[in-house]
Design an enzyme around this catalytic site. Structure first.
Site, PDB file in Angstrom:
ATOM      1  N   LYS A  50      -7.681  -5.546   6.308  1.00  0.00           N
ATOM      2  CA  LYS A  50      -8.536  -4.868   5.320  1.00  0.00           C
ATOM      3  C   LYS A  50      -9.913  -5.520   5.326  1.00  0.00           C
ATOM      4  O   LYS A  50     -10.038  -6.733   5.148  1.00  0.00           O
ATOM      5  CB  LYS A  50      -7.936  -5.022   3.923  1.00  0.00           C
ATOM      6  CG  LYS A  50      -7.040  -3.886   3.527  1.00  0.00           C
ATOM      7  CD  LYS A  50      -6.421  -4.192   2.202  1.00  0.00           C
ATOM      8  CE  LYS A  50      -6.770  -3.167   1.170  1.00  0.00           C
ATOM      9  NZ  LYS A  50      -6.077  -3.441  -0.100  1.00  0.00           N
TER      10      LYS A  50
HETATM   11  C1  E4P Z   1      -5.234  -1.140  -2.254  1.00  0.00           C
HETATM   12  O1  E4P Z   1      -5.515  -1.044  -1.091  1.00  0.00           O
HETATM   13  C2  E4P Z   1      -6.235  -1.540  -3.274  1.00  0.00           C
HETATM   14  O2  E4P Z   1      -6.637  -2.855  -3.074  1.00  0.00           O
HETATM   15  C3  E4P Z   1      -5.654  -1.344  -4.650  1.00  0.00           C
HETATM   16  O3  E4P Z   1      -5.082  -0.055  -4.715  1.00  0.00           O
HETATM   17  C4  E4P Z   1      -6.672  -1.544  -5.757  1.00  0.00           C
HETATM   18  O4  E4P Z   1      -6.098  -1.158  -6.972  1.00  0.00           O
HETATM   19  P1  E4P Z   1      -6.729  -1.513  -8.399  1.00  0.00           P
HETATM   20  O5  E4P Z   1      -8.004  -0.785  -8.540  1.00  0.00           O
HETATM   21  O6  E4P Z   1      -5.695  -1.074  -9.387  1.00  0.00           O
HETATM   22  O7  E4P Z   1      -6.926  -3.012  -8.399  1.00  0.00           O
END
Ligand code: E4P
Length: 219
Positions: free
Chosen positions: A84
């Site tokens: 990521k």
């Molecule tokens: C996943 O890839 C993201 O990091 C995650 O869904 C972020 O979610 P949040 O906005 O609830 O922290």
């Protein structure tokens, strides 16, 4: 629509796996910190239990060279690791340079809040792009509208980058993503449970059990 679970908690991942609906896992530094385990331990445990489906692990470096270095190290942890990388200038550059250098690294462009960011993620050849629905809603804009535009743009140009709807807060986000034809939704464990729970199912089952007793049905 593929279902990823958005968590680093091993027990949650295993429960979704047992249900037979697990297509992948996404983590981020916040989710790993919630496990209370050292980062390396938490990630290795997940990769051991999920060796054959994409597992997203986030870089912590914010400069291009640092991200590239980390991306290569993370990719060594398993063939299913997806790195990521945030949607910044350095992040996008890191992805295009990794491609140019022929590095075998799958990428997920994260922290995406607009269709134009998603367009650039596809242009640099990211494997996945993650628009953050809930966080867009939090600033009084429409997260699903952003996702819809990304779906349209990707279809129009035939981009191969897969869309992961992220930052999902409730079942209606999931339902509407499915209706939009989003490739993947990464869903918190709590919301996955809410997807199959229905009060009318519980009431109906209770009645059937009682009626089966009345009718003397047993197996
Ligand atoms: C996943 O890839 C993201 O990091 C995650 O869904 C972020 O979610 P949040 O906005 O609830 O922290």
């Amino acid at each position: 629509m593929k279902i990823f679970v958005d968590t680093a908690v091993l027990e949650e991942i295993l429960e979704v796996k047992k249900l037979g609906i697990l297509d992948g896992v996404t983590t981020n530094p916040t989710l790993v910190s919630k496990t209370g385990k050292p980062w390396k331990e938490a990630i290795s445990e997940i990769l051991k239990e999920v060796p054959d489906k994409p597992v997203s692990v986030e870089v912590v470096a914010t400069d291009c060279e640092g991200m590239k270095r980390e991306a290569k190290e993370l990719a060594e942890l398993g063939k299913n690791v997806v790195v990521k990388i945030p949607c910044t200038e350095d992040g996008l550059r890191a992805i295009s340079e990794l491609h140019r250098e022929g590095a075998n690294v799958k990428t997920n462009v994260t922290l995406v809040f607009s269709p134009l960011q998603a367009l650039l993620a596809a242009k640099v050849g990211a494997t996945y792009v993650s628009p953050f629905i809930g966080r867009i809603d939090d600033i009084s804009y429409d997260g699903l509208q952003v996702v819809e535009e990304i779906v349209d743009i990707y279809q129009f140009y035939g981009f191969e980058t897969e869309i992961i709807a992220a930052s999902i807060r409730h079942v209606d986000h999931v339902r509407r993503c499915a209706a939009l034809g989003v490739d993947i939704a990464t869903i918190p464990f709590k919301v996955i449970k809410q997807m199959y729970k229905h009060p009318l199912t519980d009431i109906g089952l209770e009645r059937f059990v009682k009626d089966a007793e009345k009718a003397g049905i047993s197996i």
